[in-house]
Design an enzyme around this catalytic site. Structure first.
Site, PDB file in Angstrom:
ATOM      1  N   ASP A 178      -3.196   0.845  -1.121  1.00  0.00           N
ATOM      2  CA  ASP A 178      -2.903   1.422   0.187  1.00  0.00           C
ATOM      3  C   ASP A 178      -2.150   0.364   0.980  1.00  0.00           C
ATOM      4  O   ASP A 178      -2.146  -0.816   0.619  1.00  0.00           O
ATOM      5  CB  ASP A 178      -4.218   1.792   0.899  1.00  0.00           C
ATOM      6  CG  ASP A 178      -3.956   2.362   2.292  1.00  0.00           C
ATOM      7  OD1 ASP A 178      -3.186   3.331   2.402  1.00  0.00           O
ATOM      8  OD2 ASP A 178      -4.498   1.819   3.270  1.00  0.00           O
ATOM      9  N   SER A 179      -1.585   0.787   2.103  1.00  0.00           N
ATOM     10  CA  SER A 179      -0.906  -0.171   2.968  1.00  0.00           C
ATOM     11  C   SER A 179      -1.901  -1.147   3.601  1.00  0.00           C
ATOM     12  O   SER A 179      -1.502  -2.189   4.098  1.00  0.00           O
ATOM     13  CB  SER A 179      -0.156   0.585   4.066  1.00  0.00           C
ATOM     14  OG  SER A 179      -1.050   1.441   4.747  1.00  0.00           O
ATOM     15  N   GLY A 228       3.662   3.559   7.715  1.00  0.00           N
ATOM     16  CA  GLY A 228       3.996   4.853   8.318  1.00  0.00           C
ATOM     17  C   GLY A 228       5.190   4.848   9.246  1.00  0.00           C
ATOM     18  O   GLY A 228       5.796   5.881   9.497  1.00  0.00           O
ATOM     19  N   CYS A 262      -2.323   5.702  -0.162  1.00  0.00           N
ATOM     20  CA  CYS A 262      -1.556   5.772   1.081  1.00  0.00           C
ATOM     21  C   CYS A 262      -0.657   7.014   1.051  1.00  0.00           C
ATOM     22  O   CYS A 262       0.187   7.149   0.157  1.00  0.00           O
ATOM     23  CB  CYS A 262      -0.702   4.510   1.193  1.00  0.00           C
ATOM     24  SG  CYS A 262       0.355   4.495   2.643  1.00  0.00           S
ATOM     25  N   ASN A 263      -0.849   7.895   2.010  1.00  0.00           N
ATOM     26  CA  ASN A 263      -0.046   9.129   2.049  1.00  0.00           C
ATOM     27  C   ASN A 263       1.433   8.821   2.193  1.00  0.00           C
ATOM     28  O   ASN A 263       2.278   9.463   1.574  1.00  0.00           O
ATOM     29  CB  ASN A 263      -0.484  10.008   3.226  1.00  0.00           C
ATOM     30  CG  ASN A 263      -1.838  10.642   3.009  1.00  0.00           C
ATOM     31  OD1 ASN A 263      -1.945  11.827   2.775  1.00  0.00           O
ATOM     32  ND2 ASN A 263      -2.898   9.840   3.067  1.00  0.00           N
ATOM     33  N   THR A 264       1.753   7.825   3.032  1.00  0.00           N
ATOM     34  CA  THR A 264       3.154   7.478   3.265  1.00  0.00           C
ATOM     35  C   THR A 264       3.800   7.000   1.961  1.00  0.00           C
ATOM     36  O   THR A 264       4.904   7.421   1.608  1.00  0.00           O
ATOM     37  CB  THR A 264       3.263   6.382   4.337  1.00  0.00           C
ATOM     38  OG1 THR A 264       2.475   6.764   5.468  1.00  0.00           O
ATOM     39  CG2 THR A 264       4.692   6.166   4.765  1.00  0.00           C
ATOM     40  N   GLU A 298      -8.740   2.307  13.556  1.00  0.00           N
ATOM     41  CA  GLU A 298      -9.025   0.895  13.245  1.00  0.00           C
ATOM     42  C   GLU A 298      -9.787   0.218  14.375  1.00  0.00           C
ATOM     43  O   GLU A 298     -10.529  -0.735  14.161  1.00  0.00           O
ATOM     44  CB  GLU A 298      -7.724   0.149  12.917  1.00  0.00           C
ATOM     45  CG  GLU A 298      -7.111   0.671  11.637  1.00  0.00           C
ATOM     46  CD  GLU A 298      -6.123  -0.258  10.971  1.00  0.00           C
ATOM     47  OE1 GLU A 298      -5.924  -1.386  11.439  1.00  0.00           O
ATOM     48  OE2 GLU A 298      -5.550   0.172   9.947  1.00  0.00           O
ATOM     49  N   CYS A 355      -3.302  11.630   6.118  1.00  0.00           N
ATOM     50  CA  CYS A 355      -3.254  10.178   6.351  1.00  0.00           C
ATOM     51  C   CYS A 355      -4.645   9.633   6.074  1.00  0.00           C
ATOM     52  O   CYS A 355      -5.651  10.275   6.399  1.00  0.00           O
ATOM     53  CB  CYS A 355      -2.849   9.888   7.798  1.00  0.00           C
ATOM     54  SG  CYS A 355      -2.939   8.145   8.232  1.00  0.00           S
ATOM     55  N   THR A 356      -4.670   8.437   5.479  1.00  0.00           N
ATOM     56  CA  THR A 356      -5.935   7.817   5.087  1.00  0.00           C
ATOM     57  C   THR A 356      -6.922   7.660   6.241  1.00  0.00           C
ATOM     58  O   THR A 356      -8.127   7.647   6.039  1.00  0.00           O
ATOM     59  CB  THR A 356      -5.654   6.417   4.524  1.00  0.00           C
ATOM     60  OG1 THR A 356      -4.770   5.736   5.438  1.00  0.00           O
ATOM     61  CG2 THR A 356      -5.026   6.481   3.153  1.00  0.00           C
ATOM     62  N   HIS A 357      -6.388   7.481   7.459  1.00  0.00           N
ATOM     63  CA  HIS A 357      -7.260   7.165   8.596  1.00  0.00           C
ATOM     64  C   HIS A 357      -7.904   8.381   9.244  1.00  0.00           C
ATOM     65  O   HIS A 357      -8.869   8.253   9.983  1.00  0.00           O
ATOM     66  CB  HIS A 357      -6.465   6.426   9.673  1.00  0.00           C
ATOM     67  CG  HIS A 357      -6.085   5.023   9.305  1.00  0.00           C
ATOM     68  ND1 HIS A 357      -5.327   4.721   8.195  1.00  0.00           N
ATOM     69  CD2 HIS A 357      -6.357   3.842   9.918  1.00  0.00           C
ATOM     70  CE1 HIS A 357      -5.147   3.418   8.142  1.00  0.00           C
ATOM     71  NE2 HIS A 357      -5.762   2.855   9.179  1.00  0.00           N
TER      72      HIS A 357
HETATM   73  N1  DGL Z   1      -2.195   4.450   4.839  1.00  0.00           N
HETATM   74  C1  DGL Z   1      -1.210   5.098   5.673  1.00  0.00           C
HETATM   75  C2  DGL Z   1      -1.098   6.573   5.283  1.00  0.00           C
HETATM   76  O1  DGL Z   1      -1.991   7.175   4.729  1.00  0.00           O
HETATM   77  C3  DGL Z   1      -1.561   4.955   7.154  1.00  0.00           C
HETATM   78  C4  DGL Z   1      -1.359   3.566   7.706  1.00  0.00           C
HETATM   79  C5  DGL Z   1       0.070   3.078   7.635  1.00  0.00           C
HETATM   80  O2  DGL Z   1       0.924   3.588   8.394  1.00  0.00           O
HETATM   81  O3  DGL Z   1       0.345   2.225   6.810  1.00  0.00           O
HETATM   82  O4  DGL Z   1      -0.062   7.163   5.487  1.00  0.00           O
END
Ligand code: DGL
Length: 281
Positions: free
Chosen positions: A10-11, A43, A73-75, A152, A184-186
């Site tokens: 993930d990012s 993102g 990470c979705n992005t 976060e 998105c992961t968050h």
């Molecule tokens: N992990 C990213 C996502 O799921 C969110 C955080 C980022 O922007 O890196 O898209």
């Protein structure tokens, strides 16, 4: 093969929601997690940059000898999945297809909302994945960039989160979506607020849980799941600030984060970009 760990990247911290769902679904498996905390967020970055970062992160995990690669990470998944699947000879799972699949199974009216980072929404990866399965669906995608720092900060259920969510979700509520993809992961950390705003009849799709299901069926299909009776372990690698990762990541993972190591992607990246020769430096 079954004894090897599963690699997840993930990012940064957010992918811990995917890791946590995967651990619940596959408790005997071991995992290697990589959070690219030095370069988060992905993102707000362009697709070429995110693709380059994703190849470097994946390369690091492949070098650890993982049996499956999960792009939490979705992005990153929205721009890099085909390239990763082409480059690496191992099963590659992203969060987009499982989330889209579940949304198509849940929606009755075919009006689906998707929320994600600016990059994920701009890529239209969820829209395409949903429309491929259900061509008559109406997909409305909205970026919700403030949700990442709110989660976060531990403010997923804070009144500030509710104010932001009210603004972001207004067009989706107006369009009468019956399913909302948390792309998105968050966003799972904002679930109660989001559910309250869209109403109890709208189904929320948690891509993390949908992905864990797909991981389980792919491992079973390849005869690659760990069969023994044990609790698998997890090793965490981050590219910066392991202490912050430990502290901020705890609510995302739902447990203490032991064994956090610092990774240097520069050395891995150099080797792989030289081989690729396609501008991925
Ligand atoms: N992990 C990213 C996502 O799921 C969110 C955080 C980022 O922007 O890196 O898209």
């Amino acid at each position: 093969m079954p004894h090897r760990p599963i690699g997840i990247f993930d990012s940064g911290i957010g992918g811990l929601t995917v890791l946590s769902a995967a651990r619940r679904r596959l408790p005997a498996e071991s995992f290697v997690y990589l959070g690219d905390t030095a370069r988060v967020p992905y993102g707000t970055k362009g697709p070429e940059t995110v693709l380059r970062y994703a190849v470097q992160a994946a390369s690091f995990l492949v070098e650890q000898g993982v049996k499956m690669l999960v792009v939490a990470c979705n992005t990153a998944a929205s721009v890099a999945l085909p390239e990763l699947a082409r480059r690496f000879r191992l099963p590659v799972v992203g969060v987009i297809e499982p989330g889209a699949d579940q949304a198509c199974r849940l929606t009755r009216s075919g009006t689906v909302g998707v929320i994600g980072t600016e990059g994920t929404v701009a890529s239209r990866a969820y829209d395409r994945a949903i429309l491929r399965r259900r061509p008559r669906a109406r997909v409305l995608s909205v970026p919700c960039p403030l949700f990442v720092p709110l989660a976060e900060e531990g403010w997923g259920e804070h009144p500030v989160a509710e104010i932001c969510a009210r603004e972001y979700l207004a067009p989706l509520i107006e369009a009468k979506i019956d399913t909302l993809v948390l792309g998105c992961t968050h966003y799972p950390l904002l679930k109660p607020v989001l559910q309250r705003l869209v109403g109890p009849e709208v189904r929320l799709v948690d891509s993390a849980e949908a992905t864990a299901e797909v991981m389980a069926s792919m491992l079973a299909a390849d005869d690659a799941e760990f069969a023994g009776d044990r609790r698998g372990d997890v090793v965490f690698h981050v590219t910066d600030l392991p202490e912050r990762f430990r502290r901020v990541g705890r609510p995302f993972f739902g447990a203490e984060l032991d064994q956090v190591e610092t990774a240097d992607l520069a050395t891995v990246a150099g080797r792989y970009s030289a081989r690729a020769g396609r501008g991925l430096r």
